[in-house]
Design a protein around this motif. Structure first.
Motif: not given
Ligand SMILES: Nc1ncnc2c1ncn2[C@@H]1O[C@H](COP(=O)(O)OP(=O)(O)OP(=O)(O)O)[C@@H](O)[C@H]1O
Length: 661
Positions: A80-109
């Protein structure tokens, strides 16, 4: 994205990309950046929100940033603040599922739920997945650094077993004993960097183009500004910025109507065809030209060009001068007119007064009295000093030549006319001064044409019907009594009055008195003696000159100052011969020199007789020669060989003499 050319072209500067992120995302960015050596210069900023903005701005000022890579809430703030072209690190579908799976493996009963933290709003993608597959993921939202800790409290309260979250929340959750997985995968950061590289290259190309355009615009003497359809300044050159009174950078992006209402007056009218107006800007009168800037057939803005008429005039004069070197050098100024006597004072004072005016001057005086010198002096002290001073001797050219020299001619005006025609002296002297020497010898037909120039302020080339406007000051000179020529019908009365608006009568040397003669002579001796090395010592030369001047007392100086000048040169040349120790010998030799000078002056006077007079003399001589040839031929009954012998001439000369006339 794999097809991106990662090699930098040789010789080109690397794009400058800045990655912005703290905590875990920062570490991911930095580790990926290491493999980009030679492709881009990557700087990492480990800061968020306002701190990040400040650091980015400082970096940009030091070395322009071509693109930024940012992520999450802090990234959105930076974008918002600067006049420089910006590339945002996007959260995309598959990446999100991967992250959720990794997290799921760390949960406890006892704490089986996976939490997902997003910035500002819950992830719509996840809501869709949840609805489809019944993932049972608990979503949380945070709005900035301030409520990150509160968000972790909520995770705790909701008994979440592991969490997928952006950097700050992920780190805080980990510290609070909740296993966390970074929301942004390494692949997403890599993808954002690739995107940033494309943006950077685009920006660099645009910058190069702008720089090129700025160089072109900067070279223009005209002020140029381009505005968009709303009237906002999109580009302008330094000249225009100086006319608007502000630096280029301060004007970019502003509404032109606010910066300079005068430039936008009547702007919308007839823009389609372009318009031309005269405007007052920065205390100058300028010619303003507006032209539409079209995009896809519609007016998308306008180009405004301000041109200073002085620049147009200068170009116009250069064109008119057409590489004419004649008279380019003005050598004399008023104060070069030497002499201490009242006459000399009066002339200098008059010349200064005439220089302040723009009226025509008639300088009258004998040959060698300094008429041209004073004409140059007046020009040099006038407002036209920086403009051309062109001189023509009206007695030196035959009528037709003088006509084309003065008025110029159009292509095809007569047989032999130069292609493209020729600019006359009157046109070439535009904005400057034209010196017409020996005006009394100007043929009557040309006098009429000159009168028209003085009256109408325009010149008509020979063979043309289109007059060209000119702004020329005329200084005319004559050794003749013009008023007398007028009485005798040899000079147009109306032209005489036009020329003699201001008058200057140059005193002859004999009128100026012996003291002025001495002043001039010594000054000239100094000038000439400085030119070359002479065998006689300066002091002895001065003594010789004094003796010569004493001998000249009462002499009439028919050649005036020019004659005196010749005397000095002769004195220098004959110095060693004159410089005798014996006073009587010296005087004797000086008398010789004086008599030779006087004789030379008389013969020069004859040489310098007006051209018509010379022509008359030539005609008379030719007639006499022709008569003599005929006479001899008759006496030898047409025997040409015999006639040649008697006359002592060749057969070719005999034929030429018979043909003459
Ligand atoms: N008062 C003066 N002081 C110094 N030099 C002078 C003075 N008057 C004339 N001269 C010199 O005399 C020479 C002749 O001057 P100039 O050509 O101006 O005379 P003119 O009157 O135009 O002559 P003409 O009618 O023959 O063309 C020049 O070399 C000039 O430097």
């Amino acid at each position: 994205m794999n097809e991106i050319e990662l090699e930098a072209a040789p010789g080109h500067r690397l794009p400058h990309i800045v990655t912005v992120g703290r905590y875990r995302i920062g570490r991911v960015m930095q580790s990926i950046a290491q493999s980009w050596d030679g492709v881009a210069q990557i700087t990492h900023v480990s800061a968020s929100f306002a701190d990040a903005v400040r650091t980015v701005r400082a970096l940009d000022a030091r070395r322009p940033i071509d693109a930024l890579v940012v992520a999450g809430a802090s990234g959105a703030h930076v974008r918002e603040q600067v006049e420089i072209p910006v590339a945002m690190v996007e959260v995309r579908g598959l990446g999100l599922l991967e992250a959720l799976m990794t997290a799921k493996q760390q949960t406890t009963p006892d704490r089986p739920r996976v939490g997902l933290v997003s910035f500002d709003a819950p992830s719509p993608q996840l809501m869709q997945f949840d609805a489809l597959f019944g993932l049972g993921v608990a979503q949380f939202v945070y709005h900035g650094a301030e409520d990150a800790a509160a968000c972790v409290q909520q995770l705790r309260a909701a008994n979440v077993g592991a969490v997928v979250a952006p950097g700050l929340v992920a780190d805080l959750a980990q510290q609070a004993g909740i296993p966390s997985v970074l929301l942004y995968s390494e692949a997403a950061v890599r993808q954002a960097l690739n995107e940033a590289l494309l943006l950077a290259r685009h920006r660099m190309a645009e910058r190069d183009r702008n720089q090129w355009l700025e160089t072109v615009l900067g070279e223009l003497q005209d002020g140029v500004v381009a505005i968009d359809a709303q009237g906002r300044i999109r580009a302008l050159n330094a000249r225009m910025a100086s006319l608007l009174g502000e630096p280029v950078e301060a004007l970019h992006g502003r509404m032109l109507a606010e910066v300079s209402p005068v430039l936008m007056q009547g702007h919308s009218q007839n823009l389609q065809e372009g318009t031309e107006d005269v405007v007052q800007l920065a205390m100058r009168t300028l010619v303003l030209r507006r032209a539409p800037l079209m995009e896809n057939g519609a007016v998308a803005g306008a180009l405004l060009v301000c041109r200073d008429p002085a620049v147009i005039q200068r170009a116009d004069r250069n064109l008119r001068a057409n590489q004419r070197q004649r008279g380019a050098g003005v050598r004399w100024s008023i104060d070069d007119f030497q002499g201490h006597g009242a006459c000399a004072h009066r002339i200098r004072e008059l010349a200064h007064r005439y220089a302040a005016s723009d009226a025509t001057v008639l300088v009258q005086g004998e040959s060698g009295t300094g008429k041209e010198m004073m004409a140059q002096g007046i020009h040099r002290a006038s407002r036209r000093a920086a403009q051309p001073f062109l001189a023509v001797n009206c007695a030196a050219l035959a009528e037709s030549l003088l006509e084309s020299e003065l008025f110029g001619y159009d292509e095809g005006a007569f047989t032999g006319a130069r292609r493209g025609g020729k600019t006359g002296l009157i046109e070439a002297a535009h904005t400057g001064t034209l010196f017409l020497d020996e005006i009394g010898d100007m043929p009557l037909a040309l006098q009429s044409r000159l009168l028209r120039v003085l009256q109408e302020r325009e010149v008509m080339r020979v063979g043309s019907t289109t007059p060209v406007p000119v702004d020329v000051r005329v200084i005319a000179a004559t050794h003749a009594d013009l008023a007398d020529l007028v009485e005798r019908g040899l000079f147009r009365r109306d032209l005489y009055y036009r020329l003699a608006v201001l008058r200057m009568g140059m005193p002859s040397l004999r009128e100026r008195g012996q003291a002025d003669v001495a002043t001039l002579a010594h000054a000239m001796l100094g000038r000439h003696a400085g030119d070359t090395s002479h065998q006689v010592q300066p002091l002895r030369l001065e003594r010789l000159l004094d003796e010569l001047l004493a001998l000249s007392a009462g002499y009439g100086w028919p050649g005036n100052v020019r004659e005196l000048d010749n005397w000095i040169e002769r004195l220098l040349a004959c110095g060693p011969y004159l410089d005798s120790e014996d006073g009587a010998t010296r005087r004797q030799r000086l008398l010789e020199v004086f008599c030779e000078c006087a004789a030379a002056s008389r013969s020069r006077e004859e040489d310098e007789a007006p051209l018509q007079q010379q022509a008359r003399l030539r005609d008379t001589r030719q007639q006499a020669e022709r008569d003599r040839v005929r006479e001899v031929l008759e006496s030898v009954q047409g025997d040409q060989k015999r006639a040649c012998e008697i006359l002592g001439i060749s057969r070719a000369t005999l034929w030429r003499r018979l043909k003459q006339g």
